[in-house]
Design a protein around this motif. Structure first.
Motif, PDB file in Angstrom:
ATOM      1  N   LEU A 211       7.995  30.472 -15.657  1.00 22.10           N
ATOM      2  CA  LEU A 211       7.190  31.279 -14.652  1.00 22.10           C
ATOM      3  C   LEU A 211       8.236  31.878 -13.680  1.00 22.10           C
ATOM      4  O   LEU A 211       9.040  30.909 -12.976  1.00 22.10           O
ATOM      5  N   HIS A 215       6.791  34.487  -8.030  1.00 24.23           N
ATOM      6  CA  HIS A 215       5.375  34.508  -8.171  1.00 24.23           C
ATOM      7  C   HIS A 215       4.895  33.403  -7.340  1.00 24.23           C
ATOM      8  O   HIS A 215       4.740  32.559  -8.027  1.00 24.23           O
ATOM      9  N   TRP A 219       4.016  29.282  -8.351  1.00 25.91           N
ATOM     10  CA  TRP A 219       2.865  28.638  -8.360  1.00 25.91           C
ATOM     11  C   TRP A 219       2.826  27.216  -7.511  1.00 25.91           C
ATOM     12  O   TRP A 219       2.132  26.266  -7.849  1.00 25.91           O
ATOM     13  N   CYS A 256       4.954  26.429 -17.519  1.00 25.62           N
ATOM     14  CA  CYS A 256       3.908  27.246 -17.191  1.00 25.62           C
ATOM     15  C   CYS A 256       4.057  28.517 -17.989  1.00 25.62           C
ATOM     16  O   CYS A 256       5.336  28.936 -18.308  1.00 25.62           O
ATOM     17  N   GLY A 257       3.153  29.257 -18.457  1.00 27.88           N
ATOM     18  CA  GLY A 257       3.364  30.522 -19.124  1.00 27.88           C
ATOM     19  C   GLY A 257       2.180  31.306 -19.238  1.00 27.88           C
ATOM     20  O   GLY A 257       0.868  30.738 -19.626  1.00 27.88           O
ATOM     21  N   ALA A 258       1.988  32.610 -18.877  1.00 30.74           N
ATOM     22  CA  ALA A 258       0.968  33.248 -19.019  1.00 30.74           C
ATOM     23  C   ALA A 258       0.613  33.439 -20.488  1.00 30.74           C
ATOM     24  O   ALA A 258       1.386  33.216 -21.526  1.00 30.74           O
ATOM     25  N   THR A 288      -1.552  27.711 -18.210  1.00 31.89           N
ATOM     26  CA  THR A 288      -1.482  29.096 -18.513  1.00 31.89           C
ATOM     27  C   THR A 288      -2.738  29.620 -17.436  1.00 31.89           C
ATOM     28  O   THR A 288      -3.463  28.744 -17.019  1.00 31.89           O
ATOM     29  N   THR A 515       4.679  38.411 -14.546  1.00 29.83           N
ATOM     30  CA  THR A 515       4.161  37.171 -14.900  1.00 29.83           C
ATOM     31  C   THR A 515       3.537  37.300 -16.240  1.00 29.83           C
ATOM     32  O   THR A 515       2.674  36.446 -16.725  1.00 29.83           O
TER      33      THR A 515
END
Length: 538
Positions: A211, A215, A219, A256-258, A288, A515
């Motif tokens: 991530l 951005h 997070w 993390c990952g979209a 996600t 992202t």
């Protein structure tokens, strides 16, 4: 007793208790302990003060997920400067706007992106320019490693208050110029505490940076992972094969990952017929956010990869994270868990998340009545930078004192929200409201669909009608493995008549943010270019 909540406490704690432990696996192969990471941050702090940077000044960071980003961020914040991370996918005009709007005094830029700053150098107020490879950059740039070596590690940390500004994160600017989201020590710290709890961050975690750190400060993970004394594995972009290799080689436990990243990993896994090492010595969990991943993707991640998926939700203005679907008492290990994991979920601790109608009244928990998601919490932004009117509107539109997300949702009997659409993405066809997300979820069930975005398209008969932009599973829009008629019939068997997608366009890819969020506004603008207005004003 009160102790001010300061973001500098996170690195201070890691240095105090985990000084000899591995803090960072750099993209260049070096490995740094927390003592070493801290000394490098101290060097940047000393350098900034030598250049006249004071508490409250803005220092920008333009960097992929390398150790330099962490060092520049903490080095800035340790002298009370306001950390201003920049989206590396922007163009010079965007950078000119942001650097000028925030009145940035100094910038660190990775050598791959410094040319975009150099292009507008004479038009911005910035005076100090630092990069990680000065020889690779045109113009007068100083070397990060050289300046921290020359500066030493002595600097004066100013007295700071938890209500002082400490970060400005710029929004994507999809409806005009980007807005600077101002966050204080207090909001950043409390958000990091909440992330640590709900994402179950531990000191033995190995966190893979898939991530972007820019951005919303990754997070909040630049704080939470550091404060817990865990390990950062840095990256310069993501590749599915590389992610799997790194997870196995570095014993990654968390990332993390979209949804687009999850799809990329699933596609790679399938292309290798499952002959992929998905874990190292540690069990893996992955978070996600954004639009809910297709159920098929969640199944692949959990049942094939063996990872535990956490679906979270929020916005730049809210920390970002305010909800989680990781409510294990509300589901078991059966297939029922997939339906819950598709929901955005329950509010984080201390976070008041509501869905309200246009009068500000909370909608019933019937999983049918749609309202706007509003939130009140200690992790929500302080204000927009130099945008008092926009700030006022964001906190007063339907209900006083809550940030209005612009997302429309329903609530089930457990109080779990499920996003139905953005306000601007609702399709109003013949007076009926249609959720583009519902249509996308339906199309994702077809094996020939790799990615899809549904938007309102002009219709003489209905005002608007759904149109789907489809990336076919074979990545060949000229020869897709399915016809538009077949996709229409697929929808007819699963959706009410007025919801059926009747227009399709096969494309090679969809426009996305850094992202991985699909930028529907670009598709809408193209589709409505010859029209006077949009029915839904999306």
């Amino acid at each position: 007793m009160e102790k001010p909540l300061l973001v500098t406490d996170f690195l201070d704690r890691a240095r105090r208790h985990y000084g000899d432990e591995e803090a960072v696996v750099a993209t260049t192969g070096e490995r740094y302990s927390y003592d070493e990471l801290g000394e490098r941050a101290d060097g940047f702090s000393a350098f900034l003060q030598d250049r006249g940077i004071e508490k409250g000044d803005r220092v920008a960071v333009l960097d992929p997920n390398t150790h330099y980003h962490l060092e520049a961020a903490y080095g800035s914040m340790q002298v009370g400067a306001v950390h201003t991370p920049l989206n590396y996918r922007l163009v010079p005009d965007d950078f000119e706007y942001i650097l000028t709007d925030a009145e940035v005094d100094a910038i660190y830029a990775d050598h791959e992106y410094a040319d975009r700053i150099e292009a507008v150098r004479d038009a911005v107020p910035t005076e100090t320019f630092v990069t990680n490879d000065a020889d690779a950059v045109e113009g007068d740039w100083e070397s990060f490693d050289e300046v921290i070596d020359a500066a030493g590690t002595d600097y004066d940390r100013p007295e700071m208050d938890e209500d002082d500004d400490i970060t400005i994160n710029y929004t994507s600017g999809t409806t005009g110029d980007p807005k600077g989201v101002v966050r204080t020590h207090r909001t950043e710290t409390i958000h990091a505490y909440l992330v640590s709890v709900h994402q179950e961050i531990r000191d033995d975690d190995v966190y893979l940076w898939t991530l972007p750190m820019f951005h919303v400060n990754g997070w909040g993970h630049i704080y939470a992972v550091t404060g817990m004394g865990a390990t950062h594995v840095c990256t310069r972009g993501v590749d599915a094969g590389w992610i799997f290799d790194t997870v196995a080689e570095e014993d990654v436990s968390y990332m993390c990952g979209a949804p687009t990243v999850l799809n990329m990993l699933s596609d790679h896994y399938e292309s290798e017929d499952g002959d992929v090492a998905t874990t190292g010595a540690n069990e893996v969990r992955i978070a996600t956010a954004g639009s809910a991943p297709p159920e098929a993707t969640i199944r692949t991640v959990e049942d094939e990869f063996g990872w535990h998926l956490k679906h979270v939700y929020g916005a730049t203005e809210t920390g970002p994270l305010i909800t989680t679907s990781d409510a294990r008492r509300l589901y078991d290990d059966s297939d029922a868990r997939f339906k819950i994991k598709k929901r955005q979920g329950l509010g984080y601790l201390g976070t008041d998340v509501r869905v309200v109608d246009e009068d500000g009244t909370e909608v019933p928990w019937d999983d049918e009545t749609i309202g706007e998601v509003v939130v009140r919490g200690n992790q929500v932004m302080d204000r927009y930078w130099n945008e008092p009117d926009a700030t006022e509107e964001a906190f007063t539109d339907r209900i006083e004192g809550y940030y209005h997300t612009g997302d429309l949702a329903v609530v089930d009997d457990n109080g779990m929200i499920s996003i139905q659409d953005r306000k601007k993405d609702i399709i109003i066809s013949g007076g009926e409201n249609i959720s583009s997300i519902e249509l996308e979820d339906t199309l994702y069930e077809h094996d020939a669909v790799s990615q899809v975005a549904v938007i309102p398209a002009p219709s003489e008969e209905w005002g608007e009608t759904p149109k789907a932009f489809v990336v076919p599973a074979n990545d060949d829009p000229e020869n897709p493995p399915v016809s538009t008629d077949e996709l229409k019939q697929f929808c007819e068997s699963r959706l009410a008549g007025y919801k059926i997608v009747r227009r399709f366009e096969f494309v090679a890819d969809l426009p996305t943010t850094a992202t991985g969020k699909i930028q529907k506004y670009e598709l809408r603008e193209r589709e409505w270019d010859d029209e006077d207005s949009m029915v839904g004003q999306g």
